[in-house]
Every structure is written in C-alpha cells, then in structure tokens.
Design a protein around this motif. Structure first.
Motif, PDB file in Angstrom:
ATOM      1  N   ALA A   1       0.832  -1.206   0.000  1.00 21.30           N
ATOM      2  CA  ALA A   1       0.000   0.000   0.000  1.00 21.30           C
ATOM      3  C   ALA A   1       0.862   1.249   0.000  1.00 21.30           C
ATOM      4  CB  ALA A   1      -0.907  -0.001   1.216  1.00 21.30           C
ATOM      5  N   GLY A   2       0.583   2.133  -0.925  1.00 17.09           N
ATOM      6  CA  GLY A   2       1.284   3.408  -0.969  1.00 17.09           C
ATOM      7  C   GLY A   2       2.637   3.351  -1.643  1.00 17.09           C
ATOM      8  N   LEU A   3       3.031   2.191  -2.159  1.00 20.10           N
ATOM      9  CA  LEU A   3       4.328   2.097  -2.817  1.00 20.10           C
ATOM     10  C   LEU A   3       4.171   2.301  -4.318  1.00 20.10           C
ATOM     11  CD1 LEU A   3       5.969  -0.933  -1.001  1.00 20.10           C
ATOM     12  CD2 LEU A   3       5.884   1.456  -0.346  1.00 20.10           C
ATOM     13  N   GLN A   4       5.246   2.744  -4.906  1.00 22.35           N
ATOM     14  CA  GLN A   4       5.213   2.941  -6.352  1.00 22.35           C
ATOM     15  C   GLN A   4       5.537   1.619  -7.027  1.00 22.35           C
ATOM     16  OE1 GLN A   4       7.588   6.121  -7.829  1.00 22.35           O
ATOM     17  NE2 GLN A   4       7.661   5.322  -9.895  1.00 22.35           N
ATOM     18  N   GLU A   5       4.693   1.197  -7.934  1.00 23.04           N
ATOM     19  CA  GLU A   5       4.917  -0.057  -8.631  1.00 23.04           C
ATOM     20  C   GLU A   5       5.750   0.205  -9.877  1.00 23.04           C
ATOM     21  OE1 GLU A   5       2.351  -3.848 -10.256  1.00 23.04           O
ATOM     22  OE2 GLU A   5       1.500  -1.865 -10.381  1.00 23.04           O
ATOM     23  N   ARG A   6       6.716  -0.670 -10.093  1.00 19.84           N
ATOM     24  CA  ARG A   6       7.589  -0.480 -11.244  1.00 19.84           C
ATOM     25  C   ARG A   6       7.851  -1.825 -11.882  1.00 19.84           C
ATOM     26  NH1 ARG A   6      10.038   3.452 -13.444  1.00 19.84           N
ATOM     27  NH2 ARG A   6      11.815   3.018 -14.768  1.00 19.84           N
ATOM     28  N   ARG A   7       7.682  -1.887 -13.199  1.00 20.16           N
ATOM     29  CA  ARG A   7       7.913  -3.140 -13.886  1.00 20.16           C
ATOM     30  C   ARG A   7       9.400  -3.451 -13.882  1.00 20.16           C
ATOM     31  NH1 ARG A   7       3.209  -5.761 -13.940  1.00 20.16           N
ATOM     32  NH2 ARG A   7       1.547  -4.510 -14.810  1.00 20.16           N
ATOM     33  N   GLY A   8       9.722  -4.660 -13.510  1.00 19.06           N
ATOM     34  CA  GLY A   8      11.123  -5.059 -13.498  1.00 19.06           C
ATOM     35  C   GLY A   8      11.390  -6.103 -14.548  1.00 19.06           C
ATOM     36  N   SER A   9      11.883  -7.268 -14.143  1.00 21.58           N
ATOM     37  CA  SER A   9      12.346  -8.261 -15.085  1.00 21.58           C
ATOM     38  C   SER A   9      11.215  -9.132 -15.607  1.00 21.58           C
ATOM     39  CB  SER A   9      13.408  -9.123 -14.411  1.00 21.58           C
ATOM     40  OG  SER A   9      13.831 -10.140 -15.249  1.00 21.58           O
ATOM     41  N   ASN A  10      10.504  -9.823 -14.702  1.00 22.00           N
ATOM     42  CA  ASN A  10       9.445 -10.683 -15.209  1.00 22.00           C
ATOM     43  C   ASN A  10       8.162 -10.581 -14.394  1.00 22.00           C
ATOM     44  OD1 ASN A  10      10.299 -12.188 -12.899  1.00 22.00           O
ATOM     45  ND2 ASN A  10       9.115 -13.876 -13.731  1.00 22.00           N
ATOM     46  N   VAL A  11       8.231  -9.898 -13.267  1.00 23.71           N
ATOM     47  CA  VAL A  11       7.027  -9.674 -12.475  1.00 23.71           C
ATOM     48  C   VAL A  11       7.060  -8.247 -11.988  1.00 23.71           C
ATOM     49  CG1 VAL A  11       6.753 -12.051 -11.704  1.00 23.71           C
ATOM     50  CG2 VAL A  11       8.224 -10.524 -10.433  1.00 23.71           C
ATOM     51  N   SER A  12       5.940  -7.781 -11.497  1.00 28.67           N
ATOM     52  CA  SER A  12       5.919  -6.419 -10.980  1.00 28.67           C
ATOM     53  C   SER A  12       6.883  -6.305  -9.811  1.00 28.67           C
ATOM     54  CB  SER A  12       4.501  -6.060 -10.519  1.00 28.67           C
ATOM     55  OG  SER A  12       3.609  -6.132 -11.602  1.00 28.67           O
ATOM     56  N   LEU A  13       7.737  -5.328  -9.864  1.00 31.88           N
ATOM     57  CA  LEU A  13       8.684  -5.080  -8.784  1.00 31.88           C
ATOM     58  C   LEU A  13       8.153  -3.917  -7.974  1.00 31.88           C
ATOM     59  CD1 LEU A  13      11.356  -5.422  -7.338  1.00 31.88           C
ATOM     60  CD2 LEU A  13      12.415  -3.972  -9.055  1.00 31.88           C
TER      61      LEU A  13
ATOM     62  N   TRP B   1      18.510 -17.459 -26.621  1.00 24.67           N
ATOM     63  CA  TRP B   1      17.344 -16.607 -26.395  1.00 24.67           C
ATOM     64  C   TRP B   1      16.215 -17.485 -25.868  1.00 24.67           C
ATOM     65  CZ3 TRP B   1      14.289 -13.412 -30.629  1.00 24.67           C
ATOM     66  CH2 TRP B   1      13.396 -12.559 -29.975  1.00 24.67           C
ATOM     67  N   TYR B   2      15.991 -17.390 -24.564  1.00 22.85           N
ATOM     68  CA  TYR B   2      15.012 -18.221 -23.870  1.00 22.85           C
ATOM     69  C   TYR B   2      13.712 -17.439 -23.744  1.00 22.85           C
ATOM     70  CZ  TYR B   2      13.098 -21.036 -19.969  1.00 22.85           C
ATOM     71  OH  TYR B   2      12.321 -21.821 -19.164  1.00 22.85           O
ATOM     72  N   THR B   3      12.655 -17.936 -24.367  1.00 21.08           N
ATOM     73  CA  THR B   3      11.390 -17.190 -24.435  1.00 21.08           C
ATOM     74  C   THR B   3      10.247 -17.881 -23.699  1.00 21.08           C
ATOM     75  OG1 THR B   3      10.889 -18.269 -26.552  1.00 21.08           O
ATOM     76  CG2 THR B   3      11.980 -16.115 -26.636  1.00 21.08           C
ATOM     77  N   SER B   4      10.515 -18.982 -23.003  1.00 22.62           N
ATOM     78  CA  SER B   4       9.439 -19.738 -22.359  1.00 22.62           C
ATOM     79  C   SER B   4       9.145 -19.279 -20.937  1.00 22.62           C
ATOM     80  CB  SER B   4       9.793 -21.238 -22.339  1.00 22.62           C
ATOM     81  OG  SER B   4       9.713 -21.774 -23.639  1.00 22.62           O
ATOM     82  N   TRP B   5       9.717 -18.165 -20.526  1.00 25.55           N
ATOM     83  CA  TRP B   5       9.405 -17.632 -19.198  1.00 25.55           C
ATOM     84  C   TRP B   5       8.265 -16.640 -19.363  1.00 25.55           C
ATOM     85  CZ3 TRP B   5      13.425 -18.115 -15.084  1.00 25.55           C
ATOM     86  CH2 TRP B   5      12.950 -17.683 -13.831  1.00 25.55           C
ATOM     87  N   PRO B   6       7.078 -16.937 -18.862  1.00 22.10           N
ATOM     88  CA  PRO B   6       5.910 -16.086 -19.129  1.00 22.10           C
ATOM     89  C   PRO B   6       6.014 -14.711 -18.487  1.00 22.10           C
ATOM     90  CG  PRO B   6       5.372 -17.751 -17.500  1.00 22.10           C
ATOM     91  CD  PRO B   6       6.749 -18.094 -18.011  1.00 22.10           C
ATOM     92  N   ASP B   7       5.361 -13.765 -19.118  1.00 18.67           N
ATOM     93  CA  ASP B   7       5.362 -12.374 -18.667  1.00 18.67           C
ATOM     94  C   ASP B   7       4.760 -12.259 -17.269  1.00 18.67           C
ATOM     95  OD1 ASP B   7       5.500  -9.624 -18.614  1.00 18.67           O
ATOM     96  OD2 ASP B   7       3.709  -9.336 -19.842  1.00 18.67           O
ATOM     97  N   HIS B   8       5.522 -11.653 -16.337  1.00 19.89           N
ATOM     98  CA  HIS B   8       5.052 -11.358 -14.984  1.00 19.89           C
ATOM     99  C   HIS B   8       4.643 -12.599 -14.197  1.00 19.89           C
ATOM    100  CE1 HIS B   8       5.351  -7.306 -16.339  1.00 19.89           C
ATOM    101  NE2 HIS B   8       4.378  -7.450 -17.196  1.00 19.89           N
ATOM    102  N   LYS B   9       5.243 -13.748 -14.485  1.00 18.29           N
ATOM    103  CA  LYS B   9       4.958 -14.978 -13.762  1.00 18.29           C
ATOM    104  C   LYS B   9       6.254 -15.761 -13.605  1.00 18.29           C
ATOM    105  CE  LYS B   9       0.318 -15.423 -15.799  1.00 18.29           C
ATOM    106  NZ  LYS B   9      -0.556 -16.294 -16.627  1.00 18.29           N
ATOM    107  N   THR B  10       6.157 -16.928 -12.985  1.00 16.08           N
ATOM    108  CA  THR B  10       7.261 -17.873 -13.007  1.00 16.08           C
ATOM    109  C   THR B  10       6.826 -19.058 -13.862  1.00 16.08           C
ATOM    110  OG1 THR B  10       6.429 -18.836 -10.945  1.00 16.08           O
ATOM    111  CG2 THR B  10       8.218 -17.227 -10.766  1.00 16.08           C
ATOM    112  N   PRO B  11       7.769 -19.790 -14.444  1.00 13.65           N
ATOM    113  CA  PRO B  11       7.394 -20.904 -15.323  1.00 13.65           C
ATOM    114  C   PRO B  11       6.615 -21.988 -14.584  1.00 13.65           C
ATOM    115  CG  PRO B  11       9.698 -20.290 -15.625  1.00 13.65           C
ATOM    116  CD  PRO B  11       9.212 -19.562 -14.406  1.00 13.65           C
ATOM    117  N   ASP B  12       5.761 -22.700 -15.322  1.00  9.80           N
ATOM    118  CA  ASP B  12       5.031 -23.819 -14.743  1.00  9.80           C
ATOM    119  C   ASP B  12       5.962 -24.989 -14.459  1.00  9.80           C
ATOM    120  OD1 ASP B  12       2.586 -22.488 -14.876  1.00  9.80           O
ATOM    121  OD2 ASP B  12       2.269 -23.118 -16.954  1.00  9.80           O
TER     122      ASP B  12
END
Length: 410
Positions: free
Chosen positions: A83-95, A301-312
C-alpha cells in the motif's frame, strides 16, 4: 504451488562429491580453482506432469529447523506492505519498491556506514541456511516459510547519488535499478569528452564458492546501449550470452540487438553463423570481430518464461543450464557468461542462483539458497525480485536434486 513428478536417474558420477558442508559466503573469498559443474542430458530429461495451483495439497511436513546464521535478528529489512508504494515493472514480475527507501541500504563498499547499512552488510555476508537433500525436498513444500525468509534479505539497491557519473540515467532502462559500484563493469573505450563512454548497467557476479567474475548480470540493451553491450562482450571475452526475456511484454523489455546476418556495432562486427530453433529457446552461433581478431559466442534466447509470472515447469531452465554449461566448458572458460532479462535482476538472478545451487548440490550434496542469493545481492542489488522467484529457484533445485544419483548426499 509448483509440482513436478520426476523419475530418478541411475546415472552415477565418476567421482563422489565431498562431504556435505555449509558454505560461508564472503565478499572477496580466496579459493582454488573449482571443478566444473557437469549437467548431463540424462539429468534434465525426465517425465513431468503439471497440476494447477488450485489442486488441494495435504499439509506439508515441516523441514528440520535450520535458522540463518545471523548476528542481527530480527532483520530490519522486511519489505513494507504494498500500500502506498510505487509499482515499477522489473524483469518478469511487478517489482514493488519503496521509492523513498531505495537509498537506505548503501553498497557494501561504502566507507562510512550507518547502523542499518552495517546490519545489511553483515546479513549479506553471513546469512546461511544450508539444506541437505532431504531438507530441500521438505523446504520446497513450505512456501510460507520461503516467502518469509525471502522478505528478510536486504535488497542492497544503489542510491543514485552514489554513482558519480553525470547523466548516467540515460543509459539505465529503469531509473531505480543501478549497478552496484564495487562490482560494476567498466568499459575500457573511455572517451575524455564523454563521461558516459565507460558506463554500462552491468555487474560482475561471483559463482560457486565465490569464483570471481563467473557471470555478468546486465539489463536488456536499449537503443543507445547496444554498442556498449557488444563492446562489453568483446572486452570480457564472454563465450555465452543468455537472454531471458521477450523483446516486448506489454512494454518494451529489450531491443533487438543482433543482426539478421551481419552488423557493425561501434567497434565490434557481429556475424551470425547459424541459428538453431529448440523447443524453449533459440541458439545463435556468433562470431565477433574487432581489430583483426575474432571471438566465437553462443547466444541463447530463452522465451518460455511467461510475462510477470514464473514458469510452470523448471525442466526448460535445467535444460538451458546444461547447454550453457556445455558451451562454457567447450570454450575453455574464457570469460564471464553474460545473463540478462529486462532489468537484469529477476529472471537473471533466478538463472544464476539455480546454476550455482546445482553445482553445490553436485559437489557437496547440500545447498544454501539463502547464502547464494545474499552473495548475488552483494554483487548486484535486487537479484531475485520476488518471493515467487525465490520459491521457483528452490523448486528447480529440488527437481535437479531428484535426478542426481540416489546413493549420495543424504
């Protein structure tokens, strides 16, 4: 909760690992050359079935209590509520960062430290929770404890005022994610008329048992840093580049920094010799040329890491690690392996931490994930961005452990 079923491999190692021992990580360790990590194909080929997170799971058995070796407890570095923090997109999930506190934990090399800074330094240098193979299996089931343990680790982000480089912000993809001063990569093509000519947002990262400059963790190249990136790869004689991001995931994460066939980037010429499409990543064999000399580089080039998640599944990551390690050894271990995502701390940290952890499991029959992550953050702030990523690293290591021969390391 991530779950994978695996079959044990009967493959035996030629040499059994030494007796299990805890690794005490220090900023600048001195050690003999370490034997290479050997990830055979059989270790990363097993049947896996995936279940959804909603599947009911019986209460997890409690792992034996092994507390971090700390002189400062409880830790003052627990992350504040969102709460009250600034959200910033980082590497693969919201930082999620507390923007007002980013400078609260200074780099480890700071000459004059406040009590908070001293506590952070001591934590990163001394925190340890060495897990036997059995303890690792149980710990993976206790996600609540993993997330609580992760929240205790100091981020060690850099205060922008610590970087005495005018206008360095123009070469940073994210203004709050900066290279820690004591370990940052310095480009040697310094121009007296351009104070930014030697600057790149990248850090040398120690490997297993503190092996100096085993990796370079860096941000995804920007349009105005592509030449710097290739100059770094050439300068440090890097045999492998690992890219763990798509070019665009809602927003731009990285620019296309390699040519289709041939391109010149500053002083470095890049030639694409071949392209191999694998199930989860693409491998390009490159030749770099400068001043009549040439270097061979493998680009993954590894592309199987989903956006803003961790791999299944951790299976593709283990396969990528095996291939990268094979190429590194084939090169004669020339220089650091470059690893980048978008910010150069999330997915990048997961790859490096898992690789180091696998080596420790193989050589010692135990693993200290907490100590590994602290070592990474001492070299580059924020490595491993989220509790989910911390959990995923444990999951990947547990999967790797299950594929080691079953008669050692218990």
């Amino acid at each position: 909760m991530l779950k994978e079923k695996v079959e044990f491999s009967n493959q035996q190692f030629k040499e059994p690992p030494p007796a299990s021992r805890g690794v005490h990580l220090t900023p600048i360790p001195v050690h003999p050359a370490q034997p290479p990590l050997q990830l055979s194909s059989s270790m990363v080929q097993a049947k896996a079935s995936h279940k959804t997170a909603s599947t009911s799971v019986p209460p997890a058995p409690t792992a034996p209590e092994v507390k971090p070796c700390l002189s400062c407890s409880p830790s003052p570095f627990r992350m504040k509520p969102a709460a009250g923090l600034q959200e910033r997109r980082g590497s693969n999930v919201s930082l999620v960062l507390d923007m007002s506190a980013l400078g609260a934990v200074e780099p480890l090399s700071c000459a004059v430290a406040t009590p908070r800074e001293s506590a952070a330094r001591e934590y990163l240098q001394s925190a340890s929770r060495t897990l036997s193979r059995q303890q690792l299996r149980l710990t993976v089931l206790n996600t609540q404890r993993l997330h609580a343990e992760f929240a205790e680790i100091p981020m060690n982000f850099v205060d922008p005022k610590e970087l005495d480089i005018p206008s360095h912000g123009t070469k940073n993809r994210y203004k709050t994610i900066l290279p820690n001063s004591h370990s940052r990569v310095m480009l040697k093509t310094k121009n007296v008329y351009d104070p930014l000519s030697s600057y790149i947002n990248a850090n040398f990262i120690r490997g297993y048992l503190g092996d100096e400059k085993a990796y370079i963790a860096t941000q995804g190249p920007m349009i105005n840093t592509v030449n710097d990136f290739w100059q770094m790869a050439w300068q440090e004689n890097c045999p492998v580049i690992v890219m763990i991001t798509k070019l665009k995931e809602k927003n731009e994460k990285c620019v296309l920094y390699w040519p289709e066939k041939r391109g010149i980037y500053g002083r470095v010429e890049v030639l694409i010799n071949s392209v191999k499409e694998c199930e989860h990543y693409t491998v390009r064999n490159l030749t770099l040329k400068q001043g009549g000399q040439s270097q061979r580089v493998q680009h993954y080039w590894y592309t199987s890491w989903p956006d803003h998640k961790t791999p299944d599944s951790a299976q593709p990551l283990l396969q990528l690690m095996a291939d990268v390690e094979e190429d590194r050894l084939a090169s004669g271990s020339r220089g650091p392996v470059i690893v980048h995502c978008s910010a150069g701390i999330g997915r990048t940290g997961c790859f490096i931490a898992t690789t180091i952890g696998c080596r420790q499991l193989q050589m010692e029959g135990c693993v200290d994930v907490l100590g590994i992550v602290c070592q990474l953050r001492a070299d580059r702030g924020g490595m491993i961005q989220t509790g989910e990523q911390y959990e995923f690293v444990h999951h990947a290591l547990s999967l790797y452990e299950s594929r080691l021969s079953t008669d050692v390391g218990h």
